[in-house]
Motif scaffolding. Structure first.
Motif: not given
Length: 145
Positions: A14-23
């Motif tokens: 989930a942390s990576t998904l949030r990061f991908y969304e930020e990017k």
């Protein structure tokens, strides 16, 4: 599909998904309570990102290729360039493997007395000092005796 389900089904934390969304690589369609919610096509988009990462593309390069509208616009020249880069990496790794295998069975009293091992050291030292591979093919350098 909420973020927990996406993480479970994709294997992407989930942390990576949030990061991908930020990017800007992915986008949620809303929230269900505090959890982000994604369309079902998120799994395909994550697969494209995973493919790009496995091929060695940066997240910025991947973002440009998959676009913000969800329709990939893959730069074919960039694909050819990356394939050429992978060919160079494969060649370098094969040369390194061959040199190490030779060193493992070399009959020289010491590895430092083995000409092939010494060439391998030279190639590694040049790369470490210059930060780039030598101009001669590593394989050619290793097999030239």
């Amino acid at each position: 599909m909420d973020i927990a389900e996406v993480a479970k089904r994709s294997g992407v934390p989930a942390s990576t998904l949030r990061f991908y969304e930020e990017k800007g690589l992915i986008s949620s369609v809303g929230r269900q309570g505090l959890r982000r919610v994604f369309n079902a096509d998120i799994l395909e988009r994550l697969a494209l990102i995973a493919l790009g990462r496995a091929a060695g593309f940066s997240l910025d390069e991947i973002a440009r290729m998959i676009g913000s509208k969800g329709t990939p616009d893959i730069d074919r020249e960039l694909l050819v360039s990356k394939a050429d880069e992978l060919d160079r990496t494969i060649q370098k790794l094969m040369s390194m493997r061959d040199g190490l295998r030779h060193a493992a069975v070399c009959s020289a009293p010491s590895h430092m007395e083995c000409p092939t091992f010494r060439r391998l050291l030279g190639i590694a030292a040049y790369g470490a000092i210059s930060g780039k591979p030598g101009t001669l093919s590593a394989k050619r350098q290793l097999t030239t005796r």
